[in-house]
Design a protein around this motif. Structure first.
Motif, PDB file in Angstrom:
ATOM      1  N   GLU B  48       0.817  -1.222   0.000  1.00 54.80           N
ATOM      2  CA  GLU B  48       0.000   0.000   0.000  1.00 54.80           C
ATOM      3  C   GLU B  48       0.847   1.267   0.000  1.00 54.80           C
ATOM      4  O   GLU B  48       0.405   2.326  -0.436  1.00 54.80           O
ATOM      5  N   LYS B  49       2.091   1.155   0.507  1.00 51.39           N
ATOM      6  CA  LYS B  49       2.952   2.335   0.654  1.00 51.39           C
ATOM      7  C   LYS B  49       3.313   2.920  -0.717  1.00 51.39           C
ATOM      8  O   LYS B  49       3.615   2.188  -1.653  1.00 51.39           O
ATOM      9  N   LEU B  50       3.291   4.242  -0.816  1.00 56.50           N
ATOM     10  CA  LEU B  50       3.619   4.884  -2.088  1.00 56.50           C
ATOM     11  C   LEU B  50       5.124   4.889  -2.314  1.00 56.50           C
ATOM     12  O   LEU B  50       5.903   5.198  -1.420  1.00 56.50           O
ATOM     13  N   ARG B  51       5.514   4.500  -3.504  1.00 57.49           N
ATOM     14  CA  ARG B  51       6.937   4.451  -3.853  1.00 57.49           C
ATOM     15  C   ARG B  51       7.132   4.980  -5.266  1.00 57.49           C
ATOM     16  O   ARG B  51       6.234   4.846  -6.089  1.00 57.49           O
ATOM     17  N   PRO B  52       8.316   5.518  -5.556  1.00 61.34           N
ATOM     18  CA  PRO B  52       8.583   5.978  -6.923  1.00 61.34           C
ATOM     19  C   PRO B  52       8.869   4.786  -7.832  1.00 61.34           C
ATOM     20  O   PRO B  52      10.017   4.357  -7.976  1.00 61.34           O
ATOM     21  N   LEU B  53       7.816   4.210  -8.409  1.00 67.00           N
ATOM     22  CA  LEU B  53       7.958   2.985  -9.189  1.00 67.00           C
ATOM     23  C   LEU B  53       7.395   3.141 -10.592  1.00 67.00           C
ATOM     24  O   LEU B  53       6.335   3.737 -10.761  1.00 67.00           O
ATOM     25  N   PRO B  54       8.060   2.591 -11.600  1.00 70.91           N
ATOM     26  CA  PRO B  54       7.445   2.559 -12.932  1.00 70.91           C
ATOM     27  C   PRO B  54       6.315   1.527 -12.945  1.00 70.91           C
ATOM     28  O   PRO B  54       6.407   0.499 -12.279  1.00 70.91           O
ATOM     29  N   ALA B  55       5.272   1.829 -13.706  1.00 67.12           N
ATOM     30  CA  ALA B  55       4.056   1.008 -13.688  1.00 67.12           C
ATOM     31  C   ALA B  55       4.296  -0.429 -14.156  1.00 67.12           C
ATOM     32  O   ALA B  55       3.656  -1.357 -13.685  1.00 67.12           O
ATOM     33  N   HIS B  56       5.270  -0.612 -15.062  1.00 66.54           N
ATOM     34  CA  HIS B  56       5.457  -1.951 -15.634  1.00 66.54           C
ATOM     35  C   HIS B  56       6.221  -2.889 -14.699  1.00 66.54           C
ATOM     36  O   HIS B  56       6.333  -4.069 -14.960  1.00 66.54           O
ATOM     37  N   LEU B  57       6.762  -2.356 -13.603  1.00 69.87           N
ATOM     38  CA  LEU B  57       7.608  -3.178 -12.738  1.00 69.87           C
ATOM     39  C   LEU B  57       6.759  -4.143 -11.905  1.00 69.87           C
ATOM     40  O   LEU B  57       5.766  -3.745 -11.313  1.00 69.87           O
ATOM     41  N   PHE B  58       7.201  -5.395 -11.855  1.00 66.86           N
ATOM     42  CA  PHE B  58       6.472  -6.394 -11.063  1.00 66.86           C
ATOM     43  C   PHE B  58       6.859  -6.278  -9.589  1.00 66.86           C
ATOM     44  O   PHE B  58       7.986  -6.565  -9.208  1.00 66.86           O
ATOM     45  N   VAL B  59       5.886  -5.882  -8.764  1.00 68.64           N
ATOM     46  CA  VAL B  59       6.137  -5.657  -7.343  1.00 68.64           C
ATOM     47  C   VAL B  59       5.188  -6.529  -6.536  1.00 68.64           C
ATOM     48  O   VAL B  59       3.999  -6.607  -6.859  1.00 68.64           O
ATOM     49  N   THR B  60       5.722  -7.175  -5.516  1.00 65.54           N
ATOM     50  CA  THR B  60       4.877  -8.085  -4.737  1.00 65.54           C
ATOM     51  C   THR B  60       5.315  -8.105  -3.279  1.00 65.54           C
ATOM     52  O   THR B  60       6.462  -7.766  -2.971  1.00 65.54           O
ATOM     53  N   ASP B  61       4.406  -8.505  -2.390  1.00 73.19           N
ATOM     54  CA  ASP B  61       4.807  -8.696  -0.992  1.00 73.19           C
ATOM     55  C   ASP B  61       4.890 -10.189  -0.657  1.00 73.19           C
ATOM     56  O   ASP B  61       5.021 -10.549   0.500  1.00 73.19           O
ATOM     57  N   ARG B  62       4.791 -11.036  -1.683  1.00 76.22           N
ATOM     58  CA  ARG B  62       4.847 -12.480  -1.440  1.00 76.22           C
ATOM     59  C   ARG B  62       6.171 -13.049  -1.972  1.00 76.22           C
ATOM     60  O   ARG B  62       6.448 -12.990  -3.172  1.00 76.22           O
ATOM     61  N   PHE B  63       6.941 -13.631  -1.085  1.00 77.18           N
ATOM     62  CA  PHE B  63       8.230 -14.205  -1.476  1.00 77.18           C
ATOM     63  C   PHE B  63       8.065 -15.263  -2.562  1.00 77.18           C
ATOM     64  O   PHE B  63       8.872 -15.363  -3.489  1.00 77.18           O
ATOM     65  N   GLU B  64       6.992 -16.056  -2.465  1.00 76.20           N
ATOM     66  CA  GLU B  64       6.767 -17.125  -3.437  1.00 76.20           C
ATOM     67  C   GLU B  64       6.700 -16.578  -4.867  1.00 76.20           C
ATOM     68  O   GLU B  64       7.135 -17.235  -5.808  1.00 76.20           O
ATOM     69  N   ASP B  65       6.139 -15.355  -4.999  1.00 80.91           N
ATOM     70  CA  ASP B  65       6.046 -14.748  -6.339  1.00 80.91           C
ATOM     71  C   ASP B  65       7.434 -14.500  -6.924  1.00 80.91           C
ATOM     72  O   ASP B  65       7.668 -14.712  -8.107  1.00 80.91           O
ATOM     73  N   ILE B  66       8.332 -14.029  -6.071  1.00 80.73           N
ATOM     74  CA  ILE B  66       9.697 -13.754  -6.533  1.00 80.73           C
ATOM     75  C   ILE B  66      10.420 -15.077  -6.795  1.00 80.73           C
ATOM     76  O   ILE B  66      11.089 -15.250  -7.813  1.00 80.73           O
ATOM     77  N   ALA B  67      10.242 -16.014  -5.843  1.00 82.25           N
ATOM     78  CA  ALA B  67      10.943 -17.298  -5.951  1.00 82.25           C
ATOM     79  C   ALA B  67      10.519 -18.065  -7.205  1.00 82.25           C
ATOM     80  O   ALA B  67      11.288 -18.867  -7.733  1.00 82.25           O
ATOM     81  N   SER B  68       9.320 -17.792  -7.699  1.00 77.91           N
ATOM     82  CA  SER B  68       8.856 -18.572  -8.843  1.00 77.91           C
ATOM     83  C   SER B  68       9.153 -17.908 -10.190  1.00 77.91           C
ATOM     84  O   SER B  68       8.786 -18.439 -11.237  1.00 77.91           O
ATOM     85  N   ILE B  69       9.797 -16.752 -10.174  1.00 79.74           N
ATOM     86  CA  ILE B  69      10.211 -16.147 -11.455  1.00 79.74           C
ATOM     87  C   ILE B  69      11.310 -17.025 -12.045  1.00 79.74           C
ATOM     88  O   ILE B  69      12.297 -17.317 -11.371  1.00 79.74           O
ATOM     89  N   PRO B  70      11.150 -17.478 -13.290  1.00 80.25           N
ATOM     90  CA  PRO B  70      12.170 -18.379 -13.836  1.00 80.25           C
ATOM     91  C   PRO B  70      13.456 -17.640 -14.228  1.00 80.25           C
ATOM     92  O   PRO B  70      13.412 -16.469 -14.618  1.00 80.25           O
ATOM     93  N   ASP B  71      14.580 -18.332 -14.098  1.00 78.05           N
ATOM     94  CA  ASP B  71      15.874 -17.877 -14.618  1.00 78.05           C
ATOM     95  C   ASP B  71      16.384 -16.549 -14.054  1.00 78.05           C
ATOM     96  O   ASP B  71      17.003 -15.761 -14.774  1.00 78.05           O
ATOM     97  N   VAL B  72      16.117 -16.305 -12.789  1.00 80.67           N
ATOM     98  CA  VAL B  72      16.742 -15.128 -12.161  1.00 80.67           C
ATOM     99  C   VAL B  72      18.244 -15.396 -12.038  1.00 80.67           C
ATOM    100  O   VAL B  72      18.660 -16.484 -11.652  1.00 80.67           O
ATOM    101  N   ASP B  73      19.063 -14.413 -12.420  1.00 81.49           N
ATOM    102  CA  ASP B  73      20.517 -14.581 -12.359  1.00 81.49           C
ATOM    103  C   ASP B  73      21.112 -14.046 -11.053  1.00 81.49           C
ATOM    104  O   ASP B  73      22.013 -14.631 -10.482  1.00 81.49           O
ATOM    105  N   VAL B  74      20.610 -12.878 -10.634  1.00 79.59           N
ATOM    106  CA  VAL B  74      21.209 -12.207  -9.471  1.00 79.59           C
ATOM    107  C   VAL B  74      20.111 -11.613  -8.599  1.00 79.59           C
ATOM    108  O   VAL B  74      19.159 -11.017  -9.112  1.00 79.59           O
TER     109      VAL B  74
END
Lengths: 328, 328
Positions: B48-74
């Motif tokens: 809910e907190k306002l942040r300077p973010l571009p609209a296309h950026l994938f932002v989540t509060d669930r770790f599982e969402d990040i963990a399931s992104i395929p082929d993260v390098d870093v």
């Protein structure tokens, strides 16, 4: 175990430091890098001069003798002056042999050309020890430049002149007396002209400019003022107003992309990062894009600090170059 | 062109700095490293907190969402506290994904364990930003340790407490007033306990000890004294005798190989390298075998200095790891 064969060009203070460190760290090179380090030849100028040398070491005053040693992997160069050093290093680089130099007069003038030769022949040239002795300014700048643009570099790049200024202030003596003390301590050469005139600091500044901005300003456009004209009275007046003279070499890039460089005595106050830098220490303040102001202070010369800087370059070479393969 | 996929854990001051630098340097990554850098996801705590973010950026509060992104390098991690950071980083390292962290509380405690996990899974963990923000102390120590044994490390490792001591001296105010100023300037948290008590400096000291000596002293054996008990009168008396209080964290190795560590207010004179270090700067003095005394001074915190340190770690990763191949 693989043996890395090393040739040393020059066996003065720095050359002897490198030789001693390589010997003292033999065991570590075996354990951590899986290599044996062997000095296979040393080039000196005067074979009659007495030196602390082990009897089995191959020492010669003929370059051809060194050049004809087979399978040399790395050459350390710690001789003085542009030539024959430049020709020697070109010779080795053109044969794909890695080179590590401490020769600032040569590198300030021919550094760019040597780096190109190195690139063409898939060799490396390490030059950390050319500038500010043991202070890891080259490595630090290289890392920083991977993310930051550098805006300004200002430093005390000559330990002799900094010692003289410190000595005049603390011992309340004249320039001549301070110079004599520097010579007595072994901090100044018999001919200290390059040190006190700013010429030595200028050369190191040009090496830093080359790295930080990819180029040097025209040498004739750089104002280079020495410390010879500073009197004890000047130093005392500065002290009375809470300031100190430092011999500062500085280069920066203007908004329009021009380089401005100068070497001169500069008055600095107690909040300036160069204010406390006394004695033979060197110091460099780097201003950059994201990082802001970063200051490095340390020994600007000396057998072991400079030797250590060269051996660090060597570790870089043996860790990264495919030609010298490290079994992991 | 190869794309390097990046996930950010945490989007506070430091996370935003990393994001901005990665964006501003997109062109340089293309030109110099031949890679496209893409931030594929950001983990935050409060959506809910306002942040300077571009609209296309994938932002989540669930770790599982990040963990399931395929082929993260870093993965860049800039969240606060031991957990869940430690679990998150372990998760990624065990999948061979490189990790770059700025989390000192976590790394002081779990650094060794994470480095072992990284080694086992052929991944890298960069932690330059955990200690002294933009000051490249980790890289400098690593290089120096390749040739030198370190004997002593002493530093100002907390910018907030250094700012308070500087402010008390220059503005002649009490600890409470200086702290209020630090909070007004954004240099101190609402709860500054860890900063002024020495706990934060202690953690960074433990990270340095781990690197320099391969181990830490028992935490309960380390005396940690804060600056809360220093009065304006103490500061003024020091100033009158030409000295200054600095909050110094120090670790050294004894002749018999024991580690001694302490964090405490220390009186230093004008010839001490920490004397001129004012404001939010950090500074570290390293004493070592061949190099002697080397001092680094610079910004100990902040969006861009700390972000730059993390992106430098990133460049290290993409330049050296075979998993992320750079076409030369």
């Amino acid at each position: 175990m693989q043996t890395i064969k090393i040739a040393l060009l020059g066996f003065g203070t720095v050359g002897q430091g490198v030789f001693q460190i390589l010997n003292e760290k033999k065991e570590e090179f075996r354990n951590f890098f899986g290599i044996d380090v062997e000095v296979v030849g040393v080039l000196i100028r005067d074979v009659e001069k007495l030196r602390p040398l082990p009897a089995h070491l191959f020492v010669t005053d003929r370059f051809e003798d060194i050049a004809s040693i087979p399978d040399v992997d790395v050459v350390f160069e710690a001789i003085v002056g542009e030539e024959p050093a430049y020709s020697y290093l070109t010779y080795f680089l053109e044969r794909g042999i890695h080179v590590i130099t401490a020769n600032k007069a040569m590198f300030a003038k021919h550094g760019l050309s040597l780096q190109k030769v190195a690139e063409n022949y898939d060799a490396t040239i390490g030059y950390e020890a050319t500038t500010a002795g043991g202070v890891p300014i080259i490595k630090t700048l290289k890392n920083l430049l991977q993310v930051n643009e550098v805006e300004n570099i200002a430093g005390i790049l000559n330990g002799t002149s900094n010692f003289i200024l410190s000595e005049m202030r603390t011992a309340k003596c004249t320039f001549e007396e301070a110079l004599q003390n520097a010579q007595d301590f072994g901090y100044a050469e018999a001919d200290p002209t390059d040190d006190v005139s700013g010429k030595d600091a200028f050369r190191k500044l040009m090496i830093l400019s080359q790295l930080a901005f990819g180029r040097q300003p025209s040498w004739e456009d750089v104002e280079v003022r020495g410390i010879q004209t500073l009197t004890l009275r000047d130093i005392e007046e500065a002290e009375e107003s809470g300031m100190r003279y430092r011999h500062v070499a500085e280069v920066n890039i203007t908004g329009s992309g021009n380089l401005q460089a100068v070497v001169r005595p500069l008055l600095v106050g107690p909040s300036h990062p160069l204010y406390t830098v006394d004695g033979v220490d060197n110091a460099i303040v780097i201003d950059s894009e994201y990082l802001g102001k970063l200051t490095l202070i340390g020994p600007g010369a000396g057998r072991f600090p400079t030797g250590s800087a060269m051996v660090e370059d060597f570790v870089q070479v043996i860790s990264s170059k495919p030609k010298v393969i490290i079994p992991q």
